[in-house]
Design a protein around this motif. Structure first.
Motif, PDB file in Angstrom:
ATOM      1  N   LEU A   1       0.853  -1.186   0.000  1.00  0.00           N
ATOM      2  CA  LEU A   1       0.000   0.000   0.000  1.00  0.00           C
ATOM      3  C   LEU A   1       0.891   1.238   0.000  1.00  0.00           C
TER       4      LEU A   1
ATOM      5  N   LYS B   1      -0.359   7.981  -1.753  1.00  0.00           N
ATOM      6  CA  LYS B   1      -0.664   8.748  -2.967  1.00  0.00           C
ATOM      7  C   LYS B   1      -0.872  10.235  -2.675  1.00  0.00           C
TER       8      LYS B   1
ATOM      9  N   TYR C   1       3.638   6.596  -4.531  1.00  0.00           N
ATOM     10  CA  TYR C   1       3.023   5.764  -5.573  1.00  0.00           C
ATOM     11  C   TYR C   1       3.580   6.130  -6.950  1.00  0.00           C
TER      12      TYR C   1
ATOM     13  N   GLU D   1      -2.086  -4.109  -9.953  1.00  0.00           N
ATOM     14  CA  GLU D   1      -2.799  -3.347  -8.943  1.00  0.00           C
ATOM     15  C   GLU D   1      -4.157  -3.993  -8.670  1.00  0.00           C
ATOM     16  N   GLN D   2      -4.514  -4.088  -7.387  1.00  0.00           N
ATOM     17  CA  GLN D   2      -5.796  -4.666  -7.003  1.00  0.00           C
ATOM     18  C   GLN D   2      -6.473  -3.759  -5.979  1.00  0.00           C
ATOM     19  N   GLU D   3      -7.767  -3.561  -6.146  1.00  0.00           N
ATOM     20  CA  GLU D   3      -8.520  -2.776  -5.176  1.00  0.00           C
ATOM     21  C   GLU D   3      -9.145  -3.721  -4.156  1.00  0.00           C
TER      22      GLU D   3
ATOM     23  N   GLU E   1     -11.158  -3.561  -0.406  1.00  0.00           N
ATOM     24  CA  GLU E   1     -11.812  -2.754   0.621  1.00  0.00           C
ATOM     25  C   GLU E   1     -11.600  -1.257   0.387  1.00  0.00           C
ATOM     26  N   GLY E   2     -11.708  -0.874  -0.870  1.00  0.00           N
ATOM     27  CA  GLY E   2     -11.637   0.538  -1.231  1.00  0.00           C
ATOM     28  C   GLY E   2     -10.243   1.119  -1.338  1.00  0.00           C
ATOM     29  N   LYS E   3      -9.226   0.288  -1.154  1.00  0.00           N
ATOM     30  CA  LYS E   3      -7.851   0.763  -1.276  1.00  0.00           C
ATOM     31  C   LYS E   3      -7.145   0.013  -2.405  1.00  0.00           C
ATOM     32  N   VAL E   4      -6.265   0.724  -3.118  1.00  0.00           N
ATOM     33  CA  VAL E   4      -5.524   0.119  -4.227  1.00  0.00           C
ATOM     34  C   VAL E   4      -4.172  -0.375  -3.721  1.00  0.00           C
TER      35      VAL E   4
END
Length: 528
Positions: free
Chosen positions: A373, A376, A401, A423-425, A427-430
């Motif tokens: 994580l 950004k 990032y 990249e994977q999202e 729970e609302g985070k990338v």
């Protein structure tokens, strides 16, 4: 009338001797300049000035011979010419547009103003494009080997071509193409000091560049400052394991570790040997010695490459110290080079001698898939065209990032490495999914924006601590239980936290990971 003969003069030729002999005895009146125009100079030649350029450089592909050996050869060469000949060392001063003017001023300074070379009293011999500098100042230019300036064809091989032939030869002393053209004055110096083999090593070195540096993209001002700033930490971490006697620091940078070791009462009877391959850093070491910055007078520096062979006599060293070096061998050379380096250190140690290696290290299970994580909010996230004039400023403005995206493009690109990630999202985070090794390569390098281009060549995490121990034991070393790998707490608090967090997927849930090890102290002993 004087003759000025500038050049690096690593090798003198029979052609050069006969050419000068002809000018001295036949006069300049009928000689032609580089444009084919007769000089029509009546005055006889009174003296010859050999300006030996790059006189402060040696032990590199571009400048293999030290100045004093070039001067020795010139003295022998000139003894048969019949006019006074003088040799002046002209050091490399970087990119100077008017290097010809600098050379002339240096000679005037060295002679306390007694010799002032001007177009009225001097002709210059030059068969390379350097002639234009002197031509622009109004000097008449003698062509030497040069036959046709429009095509740069020559009457005979230029001296550097013979140096290259020696480097490529299996037995240069028997190479007819060399012996036919090399003047005995140079042959005697090359033979007596065994420079044929030295040149072959230099030319075949894959790691070191022409001017004796591992990388041409390093900002040495910031690099030297960093080395001095962390010297005390390096010494404090490694001093307990160093044994008195003959102590070598390979990759000594600017001699900071040796400077502290000289102040240590435990090592007061020791001799210190600093080995540095980079010409610029070696020059700084020498200057520091001249400045009497080392309390122990028995400090000796050499510019050598510890990969291509031994730098100390076999079985001669009580302690060898290296810091932040072994990863550079893997990065700029090869795995074979690193293995050779390890074996060479074993050969150099006395029985019970110790090699203390302080360096970066990779995580165990480095191929494990992790989720990263990245912040950004601390800069720009979109990559732009990199401005060549301000790479530092561009990188500084990127978020963590954004800097990762740039890193993924740049990291070991020249070596063909492809950093694979997606990249994977969740729970609302990338999150960025990638190997732990690649994650740590980025996290440990992301702040080196002063030397970004150089750092993009370097790999830190190729071996885990277990890998290091295994390879050293194969070479014959015993690994002291005091050896350890650790996570640098300063890096965690100041560089990692809030910037890049690591997770692993356990039962479909993301679980935070502690930052893995970043550094190691490896104490390798040569047991009887």
């Amino acid at each position: 009338m004087h003759i000025l003969f500038p050049g690096r003069h690593h090798l003198l030729t029979d052609f050069q001797f006969k050419y000068l002999f002809r000018l001295i005895n036949g006069g300049l009146k009928k000689e032609v300049d580089v444009y084919g125009k007769a000089l029509d100079i009546e005055e006889p030649i009174e003296s010859i000035f050999f300006a030996v350029t790059s006189s402060n450089h040696s032990n590199t592909r571009r400048n293999p011979l030290p100045f004093y050996l070039r001067a020795v050869a010139i003295e022998s060469f000139a003894s048969g010419l019949g006019v006074p000949c003088f040799t002046f060392g002209i050091e490399d001063v970087g990119l100077v547009e008017d290097f010809a003017g600098y050379t002339i001023k240096k000679i005037q300074h060295e002679t306390d103003g007694k010799i002032c070379l001007t177009p009225k009293n001097t002709v210059v011999i030059c068969s390379t494009p350097v002639f234009k500098m002197y031509d622009d100042k109004g000097f008449r230019m003698l062509p030497g080997e040069l036959q046709d300036i429009s095509t740069w064809t020559c009457h005979t091989e230029q001296p550097w071509s013979l140096v290259e032939k020696i480097a490529a030869s299996t037995s240069w002393k028997e190479e007819v193409a060399v012996l036919d053209k090399m003047h005995p004055a140079s042959y005697n110096v090359w033979n007596r000091y065994d420079f044929g083999d030295k040149v072959k090593l230099l030319f075949n070195d894959k790691i070191i560049g022409d001017d004796g540096d591992i990388t041409e993209t390093r900002d040495y001002n910031s690099y030297v400052r960093q080395m001095d700033e962390i010297a005390e930490l390096k010494y404090r971490e490694t001093a307990p394991y160093v044994k008195p006697g003959r102590v070598g620091d390979i990759g000594c940078a600017v001699g900071s570790w040796i400077k502290l070791a000289c102040q240590d009462p435990v090592l007061r009877e020791s001799d210190f040997y600093g080995i540095e391959v980079s010409r610029r850093l070696f020059d700084i070491c020498q200057q520091r010695k001249h400045n009497h910055e080392f309390e122990n007078p028995y400090v000796f520096f050499s510019q050598k490459n510890a990969v291509t062979g031994l730098v100390f006599e076999p079985g001669s060293m009580n302690s060898i110290f290296t810091s932040s070096l072994t990863h550079e061998i893997e990065s700029y050379g090869s795995r074979e080079d690193l293995i050779a380096f390890i074996n060479n250190r074993f050969e150099e140690l006395v029985p019970e001698g110790v090699w203390v290696n302080r360096d970066v290290v990779g995580a165990e299970h480095k191929d494990k898939e992790v989720f990263m994580l990245l912040n950004k909010q601390d800069g720009l996230n979109d990559l732009l065209q990199i401005p060549s004039e301000d790479l530092n400023g561009y990188l500084k403005n990127l978020s963590t990032y954004g800097r990762f995206l740039q890193f993924a493009k740049d990291f070991r690109q020249t070596e063909g490495y492809v950093l694979r990630y997606e990249e994977q999202e969740i729970e609302g985070k990338v999150f960025v999914k990638l190997k732990l090794q690649d994650a740590m390569e980025f996290i440990t390098k992301k702040d080196y924006i002063d030397n970004w281009q150089s750092e993009m060549y370097e790999t830190f995490c190729f071996w885990s601590f277990s890998d290091w121990k295994e390879h050293l034991e194969k070479a014959g070393f015993s690994i002291s239980p005091q050896s350890n790998a650790y996570t640098n707490p300063w890096l965690v608090e100041n560089r990692f936290k809030g910037k890049a967090e690591l997770f692993e997927l356990v039962n479909k849930q993301l679980v935070p990971l502690d930052y893995p090890v970043t550094n190691m102290i490896l104490i390798a002993e040569k047991k009887v």
